[in-house]
Design an enzyme around this catalytic site. Sequence first.
Site, PDB file in Angstrom:
ATOM      1  N   HIS A  69       0.834  -1.210   0.000  1.00  0.00           N
ATOM      2  CA  HIS A  69       0.000   0.000   0.000  1.00  0.00           C
ATOM      3  C   HIS A  69       0.867   1.258   0.000  1.00  0.00           C
ATOM      4  O   HIS A  69       0.395   2.322   0.375  1.00  0.00           O
ATOM      5  CB  HIS A  69      -0.914   0.006   1.235  1.00  0.00           C
ATOM      6  CG  HIS A  69      -1.896  -1.135   1.240  1.00  0.00           C
ATOM      7  ND1 HIS A  69      -2.075  -1.965   2.321  1.00  0.00           N
ATOM      8  CD2 HIS A  69      -2.720  -1.600   0.288  1.00  0.00           C
ATOM      9  CE1 HIS A  69      -2.995  -2.887   2.030  1.00  0.00           C
ATOM     10  NE2 HIS A  69      -3.396  -2.683   0.802  1.00  0.00           N
ATOM     11  N   HIS A  70       2.138   1.132  -0.407  1.00  0.00           N
ATOM     12  CA  HIS A  70       2.998   2.325  -0.372  1.00  0.00           C
ATOM     13  C   HIS A  70       2.515   3.367  -1.370  1.00  0.00           C
ATOM     14  O   HIS A  70       2.811   4.556  -1.240  1.00  0.00           O
ATOM     15  CB  HIS A  70       4.473   1.968  -0.618  1.00  0.00           C
ATOM     16  CG  HIS A  70       4.796   1.620  -2.034  1.00  0.00           C
ATOM     17  ND1 HIS A  70       4.408   0.427  -2.602  1.00  0.00           N
ATOM     18  CD2 HIS A  70       5.449   2.302  -2.999  1.00  0.00           C
ATOM     19  CE1 HIS A  70       4.815   0.407  -3.865  1.00  0.00           C
ATOM     20  NE2 HIS A  70       5.448   1.524  -4.127  1.00  0.00           N
ATOM     21  N   LYS A  75      -2.919  -2.368  -7.770  1.00  0.00           N
ATOM     22  CA  LYS A  75      -3.232  -2.688  -9.165  1.00  0.00           C
ATOM     23  C   LYS A  75      -2.692  -4.058  -9.511  1.00  0.00           C
ATOM     24  O   LYS A  75      -1.577  -4.410  -9.147  1.00  0.00           O
ATOM     25  CB  LYS A  75      -2.536  -1.634 -10.047  1.00  0.00           C
ATOM     26  CG  LYS A  75      -2.837  -1.744 -11.498  1.00  0.00           C
ATOM     27  CD  LYS A  75      -3.993  -0.838 -11.862  1.00  0.00           C
ATOM     28  CE  LYS A  75      -4.526  -1.073 -13.251  1.00  0.00           C
ATOM     29  NZ  LYS A  75      -5.297  -2.288 -13.410  1.00  0.00           N
ATOM     30  N   LYS A  99       7.200  -4.328 -10.272  1.00  0.00           N
ATOM     31  CA  LYS A  99       7.027  -3.932 -11.671  1.00  0.00           C
ATOM     32  C   LYS A  99       6.601  -2.459 -11.778  1.00  0.00           C
ATOM     33  O   LYS A  99       7.177  -1.687 -12.532  1.00  0.00           O
ATOM     34  CB  LYS A  99       5.927  -4.829 -12.247  1.00  0.00           C
ATOM     35  CG  LYS A  99       5.903  -4.957 -13.719  1.00  0.00           C
ATOM     36  CD  LYS A  99       4.800  -5.923 -14.129  1.00  0.00           C
ATOM     37  CE  LYS A  99       5.062  -7.349 -13.683  1.00  0.00           C
ATOM     38  NZ  LYS A  99       4.043  -8.297 -14.182  1.00  0.00           N
ATOM     39  N   LYS A 111      -3.061  -8.705  -6.906  1.00  0.00           N
ATOM     40  CA  LYS A 111      -3.404  -9.749  -7.878  1.00  0.00           C
ATOM     41  C   LYS A 111      -4.634 -10.475  -7.388  1.00  0.00           C
ATOM     42  O   LYS A 111      -4.893 -10.557  -6.187  1.00  0.00           O
ATOM     43  CB  LYS A 111      -2.254 -10.746  -8.009  1.00  0.00           C
ATOM     44  CG  LYS A 111      -2.282 -11.517  -9.304  1.00  0.00           C
ATOM     45  CD  LYS A 111      -1.703 -10.672 -10.421  1.00  0.00           C
ATOM     46  CE  LYS A 111      -1.682 -11.369 -11.734  1.00  0.00           C
ATOM     47  NZ  LYS A 111      -0.994 -10.558 -12.750  1.00  0.00           N
ATOM     48  N   SER A 367      -2.450   0.197 -18.606  1.00  0.00           N
ATOM     49  CA  SER A 367      -3.577   0.210 -17.664  1.00  0.00           C
ATOM     50  C   SER A 367      -3.588   1.533 -16.891  1.00  0.00           C
ATOM     51  O   SER A 367      -4.651   2.091 -16.605  1.00  0.00           O
ATOM     52  CB  SER A 367      -3.447  -0.937 -16.660  1.00  0.00           C
ATOM     53  OG  SER A 367      -4.020  -2.104 -17.179  1.00  0.00           O
TER      54      SER A 367
HETATM   55  P1  NAD Z   1      -3.732 -15.912 -21.945  1.00  0.00           P
HETATM   56  O1  NAD Z   1      -4.660 -16.731 -21.181  1.00  0.00           O
HETATM   57  O2  NAD Z   1      -4.274 -14.914 -22.914  1.00  0.00           O
HETATM   58  O3  NAD Z   1      -2.695 -16.823 -22.769  1.00  0.00           O
HETATM   59  C1  NAD Z   1      -1.944 -17.868 -22.227  1.00  0.00           C
HETATM   60  C2  NAD Z   1      -1.645 -18.832 -23.356  1.00  0.00           C
HETATM   61  O4  NAD Z   1      -0.751 -19.839 -22.885  1.00  0.00           O
HETATM   62  C3  NAD Z   1      -2.924 -19.560 -23.840  1.00  0.00           C
HETATM   63  O5  NAD Z   1      -2.986 -19.475 -25.241  1.00  0.00           O
HETATM   64  C4  NAD Z   1      -2.715 -20.990 -23.336  1.00  0.00           C
HETATM   65  O6  NAD Z   1      -3.342 -21.958 -24.161  1.00  0.00           O
HETATM   66  C5  NAD Z   1      -1.196 -21.104 -23.378  1.00  0.00           C
HETATM   67  N1  NAD Z   1      -0.677 -22.186 -22.531  1.00  0.00           N
HETATM   68  C6  NAD Z   1      -1.159 -22.671 -21.366  1.00  0.00           C
HETATM   69  N2  NAD Z   1      -0.398 -23.683 -20.908  1.00  0.00           N
HETATM   70  C7  NAD Z   1       0.590 -23.836 -21.817  1.00  0.00           C
HETATM   71  C8  NAD Z   1       1.688 -24.722 -21.918  1.00  0.00           C
HETATM   72  N3  NAD Z   1       1.916 -25.641 -20.983  1.00  0.00           N
HETATM   73  N4  NAD Z   1       2.514 -24.615 -22.981  1.00  0.00           N
HETATM   74  C9  NAD Z   1       2.293 -23.676 -23.946  1.00  0.00           C
HETATM   75  N5  NAD Z   1       1.258 -22.804 -23.903  1.00  0.00           N
HETATM   76  C10 NAD Z   1       0.430 -22.884 -22.853  1.00  0.00           C
HETATM   77  O7  NAD Z   1      -2.801 -15.204 -20.857  1.00  0.00           O
HETATM   78  P2  NAD Z   1      -1.913 -13.903 -21.036  1.00  0.00           P
HETATM   79  O8  NAD Z   1      -2.697 -12.738 -20.588  1.00  0.00           O
HETATM   80  O9  NAD Z   1      -1.287 -13.906 -22.374  1.00  0.00           O
HETATM   81  O10 NAD Z   1      -0.802 -14.160 -19.909  1.00  0.00           O
HETATM   82  C11 NAD Z   1       0.328 -14.973 -20.149  1.00  0.00           C
HETATM   83  C12 NAD Z   1       1.378 -14.686 -19.100  1.00  0.00           C
HETATM   84  O11 NAD Z   1       1.731 -13.301 -19.144  1.00  0.00           O
HETATM   85  C13 NAD Z   1       0.957 -14.959 -17.660  1.00  0.00           C
HETATM   86  O12 NAD Z   1       2.082 -15.382 -16.931  1.00  0.00           O
HETATM   87  C14 NAD Z   1       0.525 -13.597 -17.170  1.00  0.00           C
HETATM   88  O13 NAD Z   1       0.599 -13.483 -15.757  1.00  0.00           O
HETATM   89  C15 NAD Z   1       1.546 -12.724 -17.855  1.00  0.00           C
HETATM   90  N6  NAD Z   1       1.141 -11.328 -18.004  1.00  0.00           N
HETATM   91  C16 NAD Z   1       0.001 -10.981 -18.667  1.00  0.00           C
HETATM   92  C17 NAD Z   1      -0.331  -9.644 -18.815  1.00  0.00           C
HETATM   93  C18 NAD Z   1      -1.527  -9.191 -19.626  1.00  0.00           C
HETATM   94  O14 NAD Z   1      -1.663  -7.983 -19.872  1.00  0.00           O
HETATM   95  N7  NAD Z   1      -2.380 -10.065 -20.085  1.00  0.00           N
HETATM   96  C19 NAD Z   1       0.479  -8.650 -18.245  1.00  0.00           C
HETATM   97  C20 NAD Z   1       1.648  -9.033 -17.575  1.00  0.00           C
HETATM   98  C21 NAD Z   1       1.958 -10.374 -17.461  1.00  0.00           C
END
Ligand code: NAD
Length: 475
Positions: A69-70, A75, A99, A111, A367
């Site tokens: 909460h700093h 978010k 981040k 989260k 965001s």
């Molecule tokens: P998403 O659900 O849109 O996509 C994830 C993809 O990974 C899917 O297509 C899924 O089928 C695939 N997948 C699942 N298991 C798998 C495996 N074993 N091998 C290969 N592919 C596999 O999710 P996203 O939003 O793209 O998020 C992906 C990562 O990025 C997560 O770690 C998330 O925390 C991180 N992230 C996302 C955002 C964002 O804006 N969406 C921001 C920062 C970090």
Amino acid sequence: MSKNQNKTGSYSFFNCIEKNFDKAAQFISIEKGLLEQIKACNSVYRMHFPVKIGKEIKVIEAYRVQHSHHKLPCKGGIRYSMKVNQDEIMTLAALMTYKCAIVDVPFGGAKGGIKIDPQTISSENIEKITRRYTSELIKKNFIGPGIDVPAPDYGTGEREMSWIFDTFLSLRSGDVDALACVTGKPVSQGGVRGRKEATGLGVFYGIRELCHVKEDMYSVGLDVGLVGKKIIIQGLGNVGYHAASFFHENGAIIIALAEREGAIYNKKGLNVSKVFLHLKNNGSILNFPEAKNIKNTEKALELECDILIPAALENVIHKNNANRIKAKIIGEAANGPITPEADEILDKKGVIIVPDIYLNAGGVTVSYFEWLKNLSHVRYGRMEKKFRENVNAEFLKVIETFCKKTISIKEKKMILRGPREIDLVRSGLEDTMINGFHKICDIKKSLKIENMRTAAFVLSINKIIDSYERLGIFP
Ligand code: NAD
């Protein structure tokens, strides 16, 4: 066994982050208790609620964690996955804190997660669960424009964010800032242009910046520049798909793409939009006509390449496969894709790792832009676009008169153009990613730190200490 290891001998996800934090803390001279406060998760809300699915009542397990909460609001994204658990959500919330500090986004980290498999639940039921989860957050004051602002993550997207906003508004009607209670909304529901692709675009900007650093490229035997670099991407979801598209459009060669069901490979390069269309039409990336199938999807990570981008899940590179990874650069698009043991192995091999707490910060950066837009109630560029175009036209007239030359219509169009929302969002994101990269490199150089991850943590922790000091909490 170290105190950071659990009974199975591997680290818990939260321990992984603590380990990275502790490495960085060695470079910071401040009282230990104060570092402990930064590391700790401030609030953990674990809930169970009933939802009627068909004729049955299902008890749903869900979480919202506010790590720090700093700065307020907190978010962080919300993920839907059967792997959701308290340790995972606490870790991802902590990553959000670090981040945000790196990219100068004034939020504390949070989260959320719901333990469901969205692929096996109808959209009507996902909507019911999302709305109920939102009401639970409202009841406990865990959501609001100045309190805690969710966003999409693994398994969620614009659709879920719209439902969250609508539920919030129906329970807080009259709140003029209600739109700012969640980001990642569709543009028609107060979202900002450029949010959907922001994380993938940020990954592209970060890796492109690294590819232009001569010393780094020579240290791993690569030429300077992104063009022609061979890239493998794991996960073709929101982050992976957009990162792949931007790399492809800018001259890199995507040689392999890995999904749950398997991977596809073509050493000459894959056309990302064609693969995506194939995935949409067939429900799988396998059997793409211009590629070879790899049945064991994890094996794709071990192929020869210049850059590996894990963009799916955490802990996919671990002590059992790290030695077989041949990539010279790993860009952590996913959160926590490398375990601490694997990190050490890869460090020793000289692999450059661009850490998640910097590389996937594009999502939260945009965001932040969306949140600001919602609070100001005006689209970016609305006030200055026409003004800028008029000034540019006057300026161009003067130049044409002075040079006695007429500029072509095509060139005129380019020069006269005033900024649209997407232009402003993308330039803000690009600037943020470039600045973040160089700040990490400066710390790495000045403190003689060996890897980018530790340098990124030092940068982040120092900024959080600074905020606490300004709040008067730290003496
Ligand atoms: P998403 O659900 O849109 O996509 C994830 C993809 O990974 C899917 O297509 C899924 O089928 C695939 N997948 C699942 N298991 C798998 C495996 N074993 N091998 C290969 N592919 C596999 O999710 P996203 O939003 O793209 O998020 C992906 C990562 O990025 C997560 O770690 C998330 O925390 C991180 N992230 C996302 C955002 C964002 O804006 N969406 C921001 C920062 C970090």
